[in-house]
Design a protein around this motif. Structure first.
Motif, PDB file in Angstrom:
ATOM      1  N   VAL A  58      54.936   2.193  -7.186  1.00 46.95           N
ATOM      2  CA  VAL A  58      54.596   1.081  -6.890  1.00 46.95           C
ATOM      3  C   VAL A  58      53.022   0.751  -6.040  1.00 46.95           C
ATOM      4  O   VAL A  58      52.785   1.702  -5.552  1.00 46.95           O
ATOM      5  CB  VAL A  58      55.648   0.138  -6.120  1.00 46.95           C
ATOM      6  CG1 VAL A  58      56.949   0.345  -7.099  1.00 46.95           C
ATOM      7  CG2 VAL A  58      55.875   0.897  -4.637  1.00 46.95           C
ATOM      8  N   THR A  59      52.487  -0.426  -5.605  1.00 49.61           N
ATOM      9  CA  THR A  59      51.571  -0.440  -4.954  1.00 49.61           C
ATOM     10  C   THR A  59      51.485   0.217  -3.841  1.00 49.61           C
ATOM     11  O   THR A  59      52.501   0.198  -3.052  1.00 49.61           O
ATOM     12  CB  THR A  59      51.291  -2.136  -4.629  1.00 49.61           C
ATOM     13  OG1 THR A  59      51.324  -2.883  -5.946  1.00 49.61           O
ATOM     14  CG2 THR A  59      49.941  -2.172  -3.927  1.00 49.61           C
ATOM     15  N   ASP A  67      52.231  -3.967 -10.712  1.00 52.45           N
ATOM     16  CA  ASP A  67      53.280  -5.141 -10.635  1.00 52.45           C
ATOM     17  C   ASP A  67      54.556  -4.171 -10.347  1.00 52.45           C
ATOM     18  O   ASP A  67      55.764  -4.972 -10.634  1.00 52.45           O
ATOM     19  CB  ASP A  67      53.402  -6.087 -11.520  1.00 52.45           C
ATOM     20  CG  ASP A  67      51.934  -7.009 -11.383  1.00 52.45           C
ATOM     21  OD1 ASP A  67      51.315  -7.072 -10.449  1.00 52.45           O
ATOM     22  OD2 ASP A  67      51.824  -7.380 -12.467  1.00 52.45           O
ATOM     23  N   GLU A  69      56.543  -3.114  -8.394  1.00 56.26           N
ATOM     24  CA  GLU A  69      57.485  -3.488  -7.358  1.00 56.26           C
ATOM     25  C   GLU A  69      58.317  -4.885  -7.833  1.00 56.26           C
ATOM     26  O   GLU A  69      59.264  -5.207  -7.218  1.00 56.26           O
ATOM     27  CB  GLU A  69      57.005  -3.728  -5.945  1.00 56.26           C
ATOM     28  CG  GLU A  69      55.724  -4.729  -5.906  1.00 56.26           C
ATOM     29  CD  GLU A  69      54.399  -4.070  -6.378  1.00 56.26           C
ATOM     30  OE1 GLU A  69      54.216  -2.889  -6.559  1.00 56.26           O
ATOM     31  OE2 GLU A  69      53.403  -4.900  -6.629  1.00 56.26           O
ATOM     32  N   GLN A  70      57.604  -5.444  -8.922  1.00 57.52           N
ATOM     33  CA  GLN A  70      58.311  -6.702  -9.350  1.00 57.52           C
ATOM     34  C   GLN A  70      59.621  -6.349  -9.887  1.00 57.52           C
ATOM     35  O   GLN A  70      60.442  -7.368  -9.907  1.00 57.52           O
ATOM     36  CB  GLN A  70      57.410  -7.551  -9.950  1.00 57.52           C
ATOM     37  CG  GLN A  70      56.247  -8.056  -9.382  1.00 57.52           C
ATOM     38  CD  GLN A  70      55.310  -9.086 -10.304  1.00 57.52           C
ATOM     39  OE1 GLN A  70      55.635  -8.999 -11.465  1.00 57.52           O
ATOM     40  NE2 GLN A  70      54.096  -9.461  -9.558  1.00 57.52           N
ATOM     41  N   VAL A  71      59.926  -5.246 -10.270  1.00 59.91           N
ATOM     42  CA  VAL A  71      61.549  -4.941 -10.954  1.00 59.91           C
ATOM     43  C   VAL A  71      62.182  -4.931  -9.814  1.00 59.91           C
ATOM     44  O   VAL A  71      63.499  -5.139 -10.125  1.00 59.91           O
ATOM     45  CB  VAL A  71      61.371  -3.738 -11.596  1.00 59.91           C
ATOM     46  CG1 VAL A  71      60.148  -3.624 -12.620  1.00 59.91           C
ATOM     47  CG2 VAL A  71      61.068  -2.241 -10.703  1.00 59.91           C
ATOM     48  N   PRO A  73      63.424  -7.244  -7.163  1.00 59.34           N
ATOM     49  CA  PRO A  73      64.327  -8.206  -6.979  1.00 59.34           C
ATOM     50  C   PRO A  73      65.270  -8.515  -8.334  1.00 59.34           C
ATOM     51  O   PRO A  73      66.253  -8.746  -8.428  1.00 59.34           O
ATOM     52  CB  PRO A  73      63.455  -9.287  -6.605  1.00 59.34           C
ATOM     53  CG  PRO A  73      62.162  -8.805  -7.159  1.00 59.34           C
ATOM     54  CD  PRO A  73      62.144  -7.683  -6.970  1.00 59.34           C
ATOM     55  N   VAL A  74      64.626  -8.337  -9.623  1.00 61.94           N
ATOM     56  CA  VAL A  74      65.420  -8.499 -10.892  1.00 61.94           C
ATOM     57  C   VAL A  74      66.644  -7.391 -10.771  1.00 61.94           C
ATOM     58  O   VAL A  74      67.665  -7.807 -11.355  1.00 61.94           O
ATOM     59  CB  VAL A  74      64.391  -8.263 -12.033  1.00 61.94           C
ATOM     60  CG1 VAL A  74      64.991  -8.464 -13.332  1.00 61.94           C
ATOM     61  CG2 VAL A  74      63.181  -9.129 -11.873  1.00 61.94           C
ATOM     62  N   ASP A 215      62.103  -7.475 -18.490  1.00 63.06           N
ATOM     63  CA  ASP A 215      61.764  -7.841 -17.408  1.00 63.06           C
ATOM     64  C   ASP A 215      62.179  -7.328 -16.015  1.00 63.06           C
ATOM     65  O   ASP A 215      61.590  -7.307 -15.092  1.00 63.06           O
ATOM     66  CB  ASP A 215      62.043  -9.542 -17.306  1.00 63.06           C
ATOM     67  CG  ASP A 215      63.219  -9.999 -17.263  1.00 63.06           C
ATOM     68  OD1 ASP A 215      64.171  -9.047 -17.822  1.00 63.06           O
ATOM     69  OD2 ASP A 215      63.888 -10.748 -16.623  1.00 63.06           O
ATOM     70  N   ARG A 218      58.227  -2.204 -15.748  1.00 59.50           N
ATOM     71  CA  ARG A 218      56.684  -2.632 -15.771  1.00 59.50           C
ATOM     72  C   ARG A 218      56.123  -1.369 -16.489  1.00 59.50           C
ATOM     73  O   ARG A 218      56.917  -0.296 -16.203  1.00 59.50           O
ATOM     74  CB  ARG A 218      56.201  -2.741 -14.285  1.00 59.50           C
ATOM     75  CG  ARG A 218      56.647  -4.100 -13.730  1.00 59.50           C
ATOM     76  CD  ARG A 218      56.130  -5.294 -14.700  1.00 59.50           C
ATOM     77  NE  ARG A 218      56.255  -6.577 -13.871  1.00 59.50           N
ATOM     78  CZ  ARG A 218      57.447  -7.378 -13.932  1.00 59.50           C
ATOM     79  NH1 ARG A 218      58.561  -6.792 -14.681  1.00 59.50           N
ATOM     80  NH2 ARG A 218      57.367  -8.341 -13.481  1.00 59.50           N
TER      81      ARG A 218
END
Ligand code: VGL
Ligand code: ZN
Length: 249
Positions: A58-59, A67, A69-71, A73-74, A215, A218
């Motif tokens: 992640v970042t 992106d 880290e966007q996984v 919450p999903v 989704d 990433r």
């Protein structure tokens, strides 16, 4: 997007949509919801596999996936729909063969031939016991039962959570899942085109039904690797779905 690419995406999207309501669903049944839209409901014989949601990917990590880290919450949102959850960690030795730094004259993202075949070379990442190799702090999976580590043999990479890159050394994950009566796996995490893809394809080879939740993943996308990965996963019989296709209640 090129028209070939668009057509490819459309075809896959149609496949996934048709699939959620049809009889091919493994270990999951289509639950009817008020509006009549079919949803995929993971059964008691389904497991969620959360691949490599670690600080390194992640970042701020050593091999950041855009992106990545966007996984989190999903995955946190869908996890309660699963009775069985397995988490993986990329877990390399210092000086691991997949690190560019271990090969004189090589840079990250170059490739070389190793004994078992072609190997992409990466920045040093996910070294055993480092903060970089820890699971992302916001991942909330209190019910997860197994954390499986991979890539710990210094001379062999392991994108797959089932099988090392030599094609013969197993991690034990297939045996574990079979012993627990799991028939279907839902694959999420990082990176779509490397560890997720190899894990999903090997799950099919091991005889599991496989959904990849797009989704909740990433990608790195190195030289077209993302499109190639989806093509290979589809060919292997993996079903591409979105987190919204799951009946999470
Ligand atoms: C991964 C490259 C190197 C992944 C692991 O988790 O997708 N990618 N090691
Ligand atoms: Zn790695």
């Amino acid at each position: 997007m090129s028209s070939t690419r668009r057509q490819f995406v459309t075809t896959l999207a149609a496949t996934a949509t048709a699939g959620t309501g049809a009889g091919w669903i493994w270990g999951a049944h289509a639950a009817s919801h008020g509006g009549g839209g079919g949803k995929v409901k993971p059964g008691a014989d389904a497991a969620l596999i959360v691949v490599d949601v670690q600080n390194c990917f992640v970042t701020g990590g050593t091999l950041p996936v855009k992106d990545g880290e966007q996984v989190v919450p999903v995955i946190n949102r869908i996890a309660p729909a699963f009775a069985s959850i397995v988490v993986t960690q990329d877990w390399h030795t210092p000086g691991h063969a997949s690190f560019a730094s271990a090969h004189a004259g090589k840079k990250p993202f170059d490739s070389i031939m190793l004994k078992y075949g072609n190997q992409v070379l990466w920045p040093d990442h996910c070294v055993q016991g480092t903060d970089d190799a820890s699971l992302h702090k916001d991942l909330k999976l209190p019910t997860a039962q197994l954390v499986i580590r991979k890539g710990y043999n210094k001379g062999v990479d392991s994108y797959s959570a089932f099988m090392e890159a030599d094609g013969k050394t197993v991690t034990g994950l297939a045996g574990y899942l079979k012993a627990r009566g799991i028939k279907t796996v839902f694959v999420t995490g990082l990176a779509t085109d490397f560890c997720v893809s190899w894990t999903a394809q090997d799950a099919r080879k091991a005889g599991f039904g496989v959904y990849v939740i797009e989704d909740a993943c990433r990608a790195i996308d190195l030289n077209g690797s993302l499109a190639a990965a989806w093509k290979a996963m589809e060919k292997a019989g993996c079903k591409r779905i979105q987190s919204g296709d799951l009946a999470t209640a």
